[in-house]
Design a protein around this motif. Sequence first.
Motif, mmCIF file in Angstrom:
data_model
loop_
_atom_site.group_PDB
_atom_site.id
_atom_site.type_symbol
_atom_site.label_atom_id
_atom_site.label_comp_id
_atom_site.label_asym_id
_atom_site.label_seq_id
_atom_site.Cartn_x
_atom_site.Cartn_y
_atom_site.Cartn_z
ATOM 1 N N LEU A 103 0.832 -0.843 0.185
ATOM 2 C CA LEU A 103 -0.152 0.136 -0.141
ATOM 3 C C LEU A 103 0.913 0.852 0.208
ATOM 4 C CD1 LEU A 103 -2.717 0.737 -0.193
ATOM 5 C CD2 LEU A 103 -3.073 1.243 2.270
ATOM 6 N N ALA A 104 2.120 1.455 1.081
ATOM 7 C CA ALA A 104 2.774 2.557 0.619
ATOM 8 C C ALA A 104 3.300 3.146 -0.668
ATOM 9 C CB ALA A 104 3.657 2.415 1.881
ATOM 10 N N GLN A 105 3.464 1.752 -1.319
ATOM 11 C CA GLN A 105 3.934 1.164 -2.656
ATOM 12 C C GLN A 105 3.626 2.062 -3.657
ATOM 13 O OE1 GLN A 105 7.741 1.543 -2.480
ATOM 14 N NE2 GLN A 105 7.287 1.255 -0.086
ATOM 15 N N GLY A 106 1.527 2.235 -3.305
ATOM 16 C CA GLY A 106 0.745 3.164 -4.417
ATOM 17 C C GLY A 106 -0.117 2.020 -4.939
ATOM 18 N N ASN A 107 0.289 0.776 -3.839
ATOM 19 C CA ASN A 107 -0.362 -0.908 -4.810
ATOM 20 C C ASN A 107 -1.868 -0.909 -3.929
ATOM 21 O OD1 ASN A 107 -1.464 -2.752 -6.240
ATOM 22 N ND2 ASN A 107 -0.070 -4.128 -4.740
ATOM 23 N N LYS A 108 -3.349 -0.236 -4.638
ATOM 24 C CA LYS A 108 -4.430 -0.886 -3.874
ATOM 25 C C LYS A 108 -4.832 -1.839 -4.593
ATOM 26 C CE LYS A 108 -5.631 3.321 -4.027
ATOM 27 N NZ LYS A 108 -6.630 4.913 -3.988
ATOM 28 N N GLY A 109 -4.401 -2.811 -4.899
ATOM 29 C CA GLY A 109 -4.870 -4.238 -5.628
ATOM 30 C C GLY A 109 -4.501 -5.350 -5.184
ATOM 31 N N TRP A 110 -4.155 -6.998 -5.172
ATOM 32 C CA TRP A 110 -3.845 -7.854 -5.082
ATOM 33 C C TRP A 110 -2.205 -7.879 -4.430
ATOM 34 C CZ3 TRP A 110 0.295 -11.316 -4.629
ATOM 35 C CH2 TRP A 110 -0.616 -12.292 -4.062
ATOM 36 N N PRO A 111 -2.180 -7.628 -3.183
ATOM 37 C CA PRO A 111 -3.524 -8.977 -2.539
ATOM 38 C C PRO A 111 -3.450 -7.747 -1.389
ATOM 39 C CG PRO A 111 -1.109 -8.296 -1.486
ATOM 40 C CD PRO A 111 -0.233 -7.742 -2.243
ATOM 41 N N VAL A 112 -3.630 -6.209 -1.505
ATOM 42 C CA VAL A 112 -4.313 -5.057 0.119
ATOM 43 C C VAL A 112 -5.915 -5.529 -0.056
ATOM 44 C CG1 VAL A 112 -4.246 -2.969 0.390
ATOM 45 C CG2 VAL A 112 -2.626 -4.137 -0.372
ATOM 46 N N LYS A 113 -6.323 -5.312 -1.862
ATOM 47 C CA LYS A 113 -7.956 -4.916 -2.196
ATOM 48 C C LYS A 113 -8.684 -6.284 -1.132
ATOM 49 C CE LYS A 113 -7.424 -6.811 -6.563
ATOM 50 N NZ LYS A 113 -9.178 -6.904 -8.156
ATOM 51 N N ILE A 114 -7.902 -8.330 -0.905
ATOM 52 C CA ILE A 114 -8.414 -9.138 -0.627
ATOM 53 C C ILE A 114 -8.535 -8.758 0.536
ATOM 54 C CG2 ILE A 114 -7.957 -11.763 0.108
ATOM 55 C CD1 ILE A 114 -7.861 -10.915 -2.754
ATOM 56 N N VAL A 115 -7.646 -8.190 1.340
ATOM 57 C CA VAL A 115 -8.044 -7.639 3.279
ATOM 58 C C VAL A 115 -9.430 -7.005 3.141
ATOM 59 C CG1 VAL A 115 -6.899 -6.908 4.755
ATOM 60 C CG2 VAL A 115 -5.452 -7.917 3.306
ATOM 61 N N VAL A 116 -9.284 -5.808 2.334
ATOM 62 C CA VAL A 116 -10.166 -4.834 2.141
ATOM 63 C C VAL A 116 -10.860 -4.209 0.534
ATOM 64 C CG1 VAL A 116 -10.836 -1.981 3.235
ATOM 65 C CG2 VAL A 116 -8.856 -3.777 4.557
ATOM 66 N N PRO A 117 -11.537 -5.138 0.629
ATOM 67 C CA PRO A 117 -12.194 -5.460 -1.220
ATOM 68 C C PRO A 117 -12.345 -3.524 -1.334
ATOM 69 C CG PRO A 117 -13.054 -7.138 -0.021
ATOM 70 C CD PRO A 117 -12.510 -6.385 0.972
ATOM 71 N N GLU A 118 -13.141 -2.155 -0.790
ATOM 72 C CA GLU A 118 -13.148 -1.512 -1.250
ATOM 73 C C GLU A 118 -11.963 -0.253 -1.301
ATOM 74 O OE1 GLU A 118 -14.333 -3.482 2.054
ATOM 75 O OE2 GLU A 118 -16.391 -3.610 1.780
ATOM 76 N N ILE A 119 -11.153 -0.906 -0.369
ATOM 77 C CA ILE A 119 -9.779 -0.390 -0.610
ATOM 78 C C ILE A 119 -9.809 0.462 -2.652
ATOM 79 C CG2 ILE A 119 -8.084 -1.836 -1.546
ATOM 80 C CD1 ILE A 119 -6.749 -0.627 1.997
ATOM 81 N N GLU A 120 -9.501 -0.356 -3.154
ATOM 82 C CA GLU A 120 -9.567 0.379 -4.316
ATOM 83 C C GLU A 120 -10.446 2.063 -4.248
ATOM 84 O OE1 GLU A 120 -8.119 -2.908 -7.655
ATOM 85 O OE2 GLU A 120 -10.134 -3.137 -6.318
ATOM 86 N N GLU A 121 -11.040 2.384 -3.876
ATOM 87 C CA GLU A 121 -11.989 3.304 -3.920
ATOM 88 C C GLU A 121 -11.465 4.301 -3.442
ATOM 89 O OE1 GLU A 121 -14.468 3.255 -6.329
ATOM 90 O OE2 GLU A 121 -13.046 1.518 -6.854
ATOM 91 N N ALA A 122 -10.831 3.743 -2.371
ATOM 92 C CA ALA A 122 -10.143 5.336 -1.037
ATOM 93 C C ALA A 122 -10.282 6.404 -2.636
ATOM 94 C CB ALA A 122 -8.850 4.713 0.437
#
Length: 488
Positions: free
Chosen positions: A276-295
């Motif tokens: 996430l800190a590297q700018g990746n809001k996709g996999w695997p972060v979106k598996i933890v929080v599906p709504e995170i891509e819309e942040a």
Amino acid sequence: MSSSTAAPRILIIGAGSRGSAYAWAIKIGTPGTIVGVAEPAEFKRDLFVSKHALDVSAGLVFEDWKQMIATEEAREKLKREVDGICVCTLDDTHCEIVLALRPLNIHILCEKPLSTTLDSCVQMCRALNSKEHNPIIFAIGHVLRYSPHNMLLRKLLCDDKVIGDIVNINHTEPVGWWHFSHSYVRGNWRKTSTSAPSLLTKCCHDIDLLLWLLCSPSTDTRPHLPSSISSSGSLVHFKPSQKPATAGAATNCYSCPAADTDCIFSAKKIYDELNLAQGNKGWPVKIVVPEIEEAPSIADAQRMLKIALEADYITDKEQDDKSYYGRCVYEAGNDVVDNQVVTMTWDDDGPAGRGAKTATLTMIAFSKRICERFTRVYGTLGEVEADSNTIIVHDFKTGQSKTYRPWVDMVSGHGGGDGGLVGAFVRAIVKVGDGWTVEEVQNKVVGVTVDDVLRSHAAVFAAEEARLGRKVVDWDEWWNREVGQAAE
């Protein structure tokens, strides 16, 4: 659909990572069109509808797959308005869904693995081959068959025979140190009792790749079947005895004193610092929080992530029911192996047949590479080195080496395998509309039969029996005992 002038209409069951990946690949790379979705999670369903501009009023957006076949009217509507269905739900639901869809005679693509037990795999294949219903196209998510890299590798080895007769293949699947902890320690595939062995959930298409290269070369329709399978492996690291002493009784990374100093598997490091800190809001972060891509910002996303990772289960039942991605990897209750080696042997196929050979698959969690497979193939006239980007052929006769760099699809996952799979599925539907038989498109377009699918899954179960029993499994004896009668 009556001809190739009409775009095949595809419905996706399961709008998670795989369903979204296949839908995207269909949208950008095939003549198919996405017309519907079945997804119980409201956010995922709404996001899918938005991304693919689905008309909700058309009546092909469902809260779950059972809703879409609940009545005779609903089933007739599906048969009229849908040409193909992609089943992209959790592994243990595949059997029930495919068996329920089969009488509708709608073409099916099912994500791998086919199912989580040998019996259910056999049951599915019997239904798919059943003469009680019209034949349908069936594709399985063995995407390694469809990447430009592996298609060229097979052509070089099996058609062009650039290294003569294959004597040995050594294939490695480096899962990746943090990827394994995400999917197979904290994630959906952490326990055999609620999912399946990691060899099945992670490497069934690696076993399939080896059988594709060694069982059924295109010059001979008779499969050259293995003679024996053995395997060894265990859960080495992700268990309480390996927990850092400084972690104490902590069960969650956000309350653990070792998280910032003594544990490389800290959820804070993996999901935030490395992704996430590297700018990746996709996999695997979106598996933890599906709504995170819309942040709206990374800072907002980090707050959402922290809330999710701080959650911790109390009872074992809660852990079985849901993945807790902030949970200590040493207290996660997983039991799937983190390293495994499978060895397969083939006997000489006779004077006019194919020679004896061996193959090994190594699945390892502890690797820098993340699913960047590499393969070594040894033949009577040469040697091949292959990784995810290049294929190098060493010719013993000339002493020269030639390097191939197959085109790599950076948009479609698995090196273009995702796009290749769904492309074949959609093109097969088009060909049937043009008058081809299902058998023709199954062999010539999809490139794999239901029998091939069952064989590669069966090999995984045979390998697991060998590992657990510490024995060598005789393929013919095992097949006749475990599969033969059930598959008839």
